[in-house]
Motif scaffolding. Structure first.
Motif, PDB file in Angstrom:
ATOM      1  N   ASP A  39       1.305  -1.166  -0.164  1.00 22.25           N
ATOM      2  CA  ASP A  39      -0.344  -0.022   0.293  1.00 22.25           C
ATOM      3  C   ASP A  39       1.197   1.113  -0.061  1.00 22.25           C
ATOM      4  OD1 ASP A  39      -2.757   1.950   0.947  1.00 22.25           O
ATOM      5  OD2 ASP A  39      -1.724   1.979   1.977  1.00 22.25           O
ATOM      6  N   GLN A  59       1.561   3.790  -2.782  1.00 23.18           N
ATOM      7  CA  GLN A  59       0.135   4.825  -2.764  1.00 23.18           C
ATOM      8  C   GLN A  59       1.629   6.076  -3.365  1.00 23.18           C
ATOM      9  OE1 GLN A  59      -2.586   4.850  -2.230  1.00 23.18           O
ATOM     10  NE2 GLN A  59      -2.792   6.948  -3.147  1.00 23.18           N
ATOM     11  N   HIS A  93       2.327   7.722  -6.409  1.00 27.78           N
ATOM     12  CA  HIS A  93       0.610   8.353  -7.081  1.00 27.78           C
ATOM     13  C   HIS A  93       0.609  10.249  -6.244  1.00 27.78           C
ATOM     14  CE1 HIS A  93      -0.483   5.177  -9.278  1.00 27.78           C
ATOM     15  NE2 HIS A  93      -0.409   4.405  -9.371  1.00 27.78           N
ATOM     16  N   PRO A 103      -7.142   6.290  -3.377  1.00 25.87           N
ATOM     17  CA  PRO A 103      -6.703   4.613  -2.903  1.00 25.87           C
ATOM     18  C   PRO A 103      -6.038   4.127  -3.311  1.00 25.87           C
ATOM     19  CG  PRO A 103      -8.844   5.270  -2.665  1.00 25.87           C
ATOM     20  CD  PRO A 103      -9.116   5.914  -2.945  1.00 25.87           C
ATOM     21  N   TRP A 104      -4.908   3.873  -4.037  1.00 26.49           N
ATOM     22  CA  TRP A 104      -4.586   3.164  -5.353  1.00 26.49           C
ATOM     23  C   TRP A 104      -3.805   1.926  -4.592  1.00 26.49           C
ATOM     24  CZ3 TRP A 104      -5.983   3.050  -9.849  1.00 26.49           C
ATOM     25  CH2 TRP A 104      -5.932   4.720 -10.652  1.00 26.49           C
ATOM     26  N   GLY A 105      -3.252   1.584  -3.313  1.00 26.62           N
ATOM     27  CA  GLY A 105      -2.770   1.034  -2.792  1.00 26.62           C
ATOM     28  C   GLY A 105      -3.574  -0.095  -2.577  1.00 26.62           C
ATOM     29  N   GLU A 126     -12.138   4.294   3.512  1.00 30.74           N
ATOM     30  CA  GLU A 126     -11.245   5.529   2.300  1.00 30.74           C
ATOM     31  C   GLU A 126     -12.255   5.889   1.416  1.00 30.74           C
ATOM     32  OE1 GLU A 126      -6.593   4.134   1.954  1.00 30.74           O
ATOM     33  OE2 GLU A 126      -8.287   2.716   0.552  1.00 30.74           O
TER      34      GLU A 126
END
Length: 115
Positions: free
Chosen positions: A21, A25, A28, A33-35, A78
């Motif tokens: 995560d 993250q 970016h 919440p890409w992670g 999130e």
């Protein structure tokens, strides 16, 4: 003895979730919440691969590792935070991509396991 397999898997999955995560993250510059998305979809793929595996492998990697790696509560939190801060489009996108991506990954993992 089965509980020990779950514990061992979780001992790897929890730190792996945190480290993945943070690494994702950090790449970016966004509140999205890409992670969390990454660990959840990856966990779904792994669970799909394990669908037909032996019971001990499912306990170790499925329940233990994937259970600690993936996180529905963080996904929910999130998404809620995005909506509360006015990023409603990103919140909706996170929910849609997480569910669709997780299902697609699980189906892909199961298909790969059958090959």
């Amino acid at each position: 003895m089965n509980w020990l397999l779950v514990v061992c898997g979780a001992m790897v999955g929890a730190p792996l979730r945190y480290l993945t995560d943070r690494a994702v993250q950090a790449r970016h510059d966004s509140v999205f919440p890409w992670g969390t998305l990454t660990v959840n979809v990856t966990g779904c793929l792994l669970l799909g691969l394990l669908a037909g595996a032996a019971t001990h492998l499912q306990l170790l990697l499925g329940t233990g590792l994937c259970g600690a790696l993936t996180t529905y509560s963080t996904f929910s939190y999130e998404t809620l935070r995005l909506a509360e801060t006015g990023a409603r489009l990103q919140a909706a996108l996170n929910a849609a991509v997480s569910v669709a991506g997780g299902l697609a990954a699980a189906f892909a993992g199961a298909a790969l396991a059958r090959m």
